[in-house]
Design a protein around this motif. Sequence first.
Motif, PDB file in Angstrom:
ATOM      1  N   ASP A 236       0.810  -1.220   0.000  1.00 30.55           N
ATOM      2  CA  ASP A 236       0.000   0.000   0.000  1.00 30.55           C
ATOM      3  C   ASP A 236       0.844   1.271   0.000  1.00 30.55           C
ATOM      4  O   ASP A 236       0.339   2.359  -0.317  1.00 30.55           O
ATOM      5  CB  ASP A 236      -0.926   0.014   1.217  1.00 30.55           C
ATOM      6  CG  ASP A 236      -2.103  -0.937   1.059  1.00 30.55           C
ATOM      7  OD1 ASP A 236      -2.374  -1.350  -0.092  1.00 30.55           O
ATOM      8  OD2 ASP A 236      -2.740  -1.282   2.073  1.00 30.55           O
ATOM      9  N   TYR A 240       0.950   3.515  -6.757  1.00 34.23           N
ATOM     10  CA  TYR A 240      -0.189   2.848  -7.373  1.00 34.23           C
ATOM     11  C   TYR A 240      -0.092   1.340  -7.137  1.00 34.23           C
ATOM     12  O   TYR A 240       1.008   0.783  -7.086  1.00 34.23           O
ATOM     13  CB  TYR A 240      -0.244   3.125  -8.879  1.00 34.23           C
ATOM     14  CG  TYR A 240      -0.402   4.587  -9.220  1.00 34.23           C
ATOM     15  CD1 TYR A 240      -1.659   5.191  -9.222  1.00 34.23           C
ATOM     16  CD2 TYR A 240       0.715   5.369  -9.547  1.00 34.23           C
ATOM     17  CE1 TYR A 240      -1.805   6.532  -9.540  1.00 34.23           C
ATOM     18  CE2 TYR A 240       0.579   6.715  -9.868  1.00 34.23           C
ATOM     19  CZ  TYR A 240      -0.688   7.296  -9.870  1.00 34.23           C
ATOM     20  OH  TYR A 240      -0.833   8.633 -10.179  1.00 34.23           O
ATOM     21  N   GLU A 253      -5.846  -8.152   4.249  1.00 33.53           N
ATOM     22  CA  GLU A 253      -5.133  -6.886   4.120  1.00 33.53           C
ATOM     23  C   GLU A 253      -3.707  -6.937   4.657  1.00 33.53           C
ATOM     24  O   GLU A 253      -2.804  -6.305   4.096  1.00 33.53           O
ATOM     25  CB  GLU A 253      -5.902  -5.769   4.837  1.00 33.53           C
ATOM     26  CG  GLU A 253      -7.257  -5.439   4.238  1.00 33.53           C
ATOM     27  CD  GLU A 253      -8.385  -6.275   4.829  1.00 33.53           C
ATOM     28  OE1 GLU A 253      -9.560  -5.924   4.616  1.00 33.53           O
ATOM     29  OE2 GLU A 253      -8.075  -7.300   5.504  1.00 33.53           O
ATOM     30  N   ASN A 258      -4.753  -3.179   0.990  1.00 31.61           N
ATOM     31  CA  ASN A 258      -6.175  -2.959   0.722  1.00 31.61           C
ATOM     32  C   ASN A 258      -6.446  -1.921  -0.354  1.00 31.61           C
ATOM     33  O   ASN A 258      -7.595  -1.586  -0.621  1.00 31.61           O
ATOM     34  CB  ASN A 258      -6.917  -2.568   2.009  1.00 31.61           C
ATOM     35  CG  ASN A 258      -6.377  -1.281   2.625  1.00 31.61           C
ATOM     36  OD1 ASN A 258      -5.612  -0.541   2.012  1.00 31.61           O
ATOM     37  ND2 ASN A 258      -6.781  -1.014   3.863  1.00 31.61           N
ATOM     38  N   ARG A 259      -5.408  -1.403  -0.976  1.00 29.38           N
ATOM     39  CA  ARG A 259      -5.578  -0.405  -2.033  1.00 29.38           C
ATOM     40  C   ARG A 259      -5.545  -1.060  -3.406  1.00 29.38           C
ATOM     41  O   ARG A 259      -4.785  -2.003  -3.642  1.00 29.38           O
ATOM     42  CB  ARG A 259      -4.469   0.646  -1.989  1.00 29.38           C
ATOM     43  CG  ARG A 259      -4.484   1.556  -0.784  1.00 29.38           C
ATOM     44  CD  ARG A 259      -3.312   2.535  -0.869  1.00 29.38           C
ATOM     45  NE  ARG A 259      -3.317   3.250  -2.146  1.00 29.38           N
ATOM     46  CZ  ARG A 259      -2.233   3.451  -2.899  1.00 29.38           C
ATOM     47  NH1 ARG A 259      -1.045   2.987  -2.516  1.00 29.38           N
ATOM     48  NH2 ARG A 259      -2.329   4.117  -4.040  1.00 29.38           N
ATOM     49  N   THR A 260      -6.366  -0.533  -4.327  1.00 27.19           N
ATOM     50  CA  THR A 260      -6.298  -0.935  -5.734  1.00 27.19           C
ATOM     51  C   THR A 260      -6.468   0.312  -6.587  1.00 27.19           C
ATOM     52  O   THR A 260      -7.494   0.990  -6.515  1.00 27.19           O
ATOM     53  CB  THR A 260      -7.388  -1.959  -6.097  1.00 27.19           C
ATOM     54  OG1 THR A 260      -7.314  -3.078  -5.218  1.00 27.19           O
ATOM     55  CG2 THR A 260      -7.196  -2.438  -7.531  1.00 27.19           C
ATOM     56  N   SER A 261      -5.462   0.617  -7.380  1.00 28.33           N
ATOM     57  CA  SER A 261      -5.506   1.786  -8.267  1.00 28.33           C
ATOM     58  C   SER A 261      -5.934   1.395  -9.674  1.00 28.33           C
ATOM     59  O   SER A 261      -6.651   2.143 -10.351  1.00 28.33           O
ATOM     60  CB  SER A 261      -4.128   2.451  -8.334  1.00 28.33           C
ATOM     61  OG  SER A 261      -3.550   2.596  -7.064  1.00 28.33           O
ATOM     62  N   ASP A 288     -12.362   0.781  -5.495  1.00 25.42           N
ATOM     63  CA  ASP A 288     -11.861   1.945  -4.771  1.00 25.42           C
ATOM     64  C   ASP A 288     -12.296   3.229  -5.492  1.00 25.42           C
ATOM     65  O   ASP A 288     -12.456   3.253  -6.705  1.00 25.42           O
ATOM     66  CB  ASP A 288     -10.328   1.926  -4.710  1.00 25.42           C
ATOM     67  CG  ASP A 288      -9.783   0.692  -4.013  1.00 25.42           C
ATOM     68  OD1 ASP A 288     -10.272  -0.414  -4.294  1.00 25.42           O
ATOM     69  OD2 ASP A 288      -8.849   0.826  -3.201  1.00 25.42           O
ATOM     70  N   ILE A 291     -10.807   4.411  -9.003  1.00 26.58           N
ATOM     71  CA  ILE A 291     -10.087   3.284  -9.603  1.00 26.58           C
ATOM     72  C   ILE A 291     -10.194   3.314 -11.131  1.00 26.58           C
ATOM     73  O   ILE A 291     -11.186   3.802 -11.694  1.00 26.58           O
ATOM     74  CB  ILE A 291     -10.639   1.949  -9.060  1.00 26.58           C
ATOM     75  CG1 ILE A 291      -9.753   0.771  -9.479  1.00 26.58           C
ATOM     76  CG2 ILE A 291     -12.085   1.735  -9.528  1.00 26.58           C
ATOM     77  CD1 ILE A 291     -10.169  -0.549  -8.820  1.00 26.58           C
TER      78      ILE A 291
END
Length: 454
Positions: A236, A240, A253, A258-261, A288, A291
């Motif tokens: 994270d 990106y 996570e 837990n991030r998705t670009s 997200d 996104i």
Amino acid sequence: MIRSHLQFLGMVLQTSRIFSLLLVSSAATLFVVVSWGRLSRNISWTALARKATHTGEDSLLDSGSKFGNIKGNSGPPASVFTTAQKAKTDQTTASTHAAVGETPMPVLSRESFGKLPQWDFEDVYNRDAPPRHTACAQSVQNSEDESFRKAFLPDIRLFMHKDDINMSEWNRLSHFNNPFGFMGFKYDDVMASVKLIPKPKEPLLDTKPGGDGCVRCAVVGTAGILNGSRMGKEIDAHDYVFRMNGAVVKGYEEDVGNRTSVYVHTAHAITRSLSLLKKYGYSSAPNDEGIKYVMIPEGMRDFYWLEGLFKGEKVSAGQYHNKQPRMYYGGQYNESRFYVLHQDFLRYIRNRFLMSATLNTSSWAIVRPTNGAFTLFLALHTCDVVSAYGFMTEDYKKYSNYYFERTTKTSVVFYLNHDYILEKNLWTKLHNSKIIRLYQRADSETGTEELKPH
């Protein structure tokens, strides 16, 4: 007697006339086919006049090169990275929009070829000028690996759109099987969706303000090596994060972030994951805020999907008939943030980096790089520094197939349509060449190896 001879002579003359007509008809047909092959003055479109060879004993791979070799169906062997033909192509911008006739070429069938056909323009691709500008000294564009630099095209066209396809392009791409082209597809079926694909209004990624000018990206696969890795915070921390396929995040996570670009997918991946991975907590594709979604046009089912998606309607035909595509994007679908990968980009990855030996067999038409491979190379063309997590490594047998399989350990299944070992070897070579940073466990029992910048 004389009458019999005259009758016989008449039959001979009639037969000769018929034979002559057949020759003229055949010549006319050949002329039409050859004419379809000459699509541009700038490129030698001789594929249909001189049909691509699809028989012979040559293997597509040779172990002599650092990254593997291709041996064409004719001519001397050529390195995936260093062939003179490719070097020449590097200096040539593919002009694929010359004015030509308004008729689609005859549909080519995959069954007509016993192995991957090699056309004269096999290694010619659409290019965008100028290449993506970067001020990052660590950028992959500045790699010191000479063989990689010769193969890597920083200005390869990444995305297709409605203004990018005319009859010349259709005919050129119709020589290549899906997802690398339109072989076997009918013009009207495909163009119904292609003519709806908007031209991207912005690059996939931007440099973060206030930084050092480098775009740092994490590409997260689904391999079991991430189970217990505790790499979530490190993932994270990148500018990106790319994910693909069944990107299960909730509940995992700590290991995967837990991030998705950017989410890369096919119609199959985004629909089947919902049912296949429900028991692991998967409820939807990543959604997200802001996104960006990237579609791989894998086959006709994807073009039908795209038509329904862009129109905001149900899919009109094919495997996903009556499904509502927009329901699968968690309310985050936005036309300005939706991209479709260009077939030239997909074919370039196969031709220059992942040319499997299976392409030299009768199963050639179903063989292609994995969605993970396409995603990793998309990152290499849009980011400066790329770290890969959850990809197959040399010790893959120690881990379960997927990171979300916590209670059971399943082995990797080697399907015929992907060359997993070839990809594994490439990731290792790219890591050793300091082109990517590949996450590898130092010890499956005692802990993990923290990735360090090169």
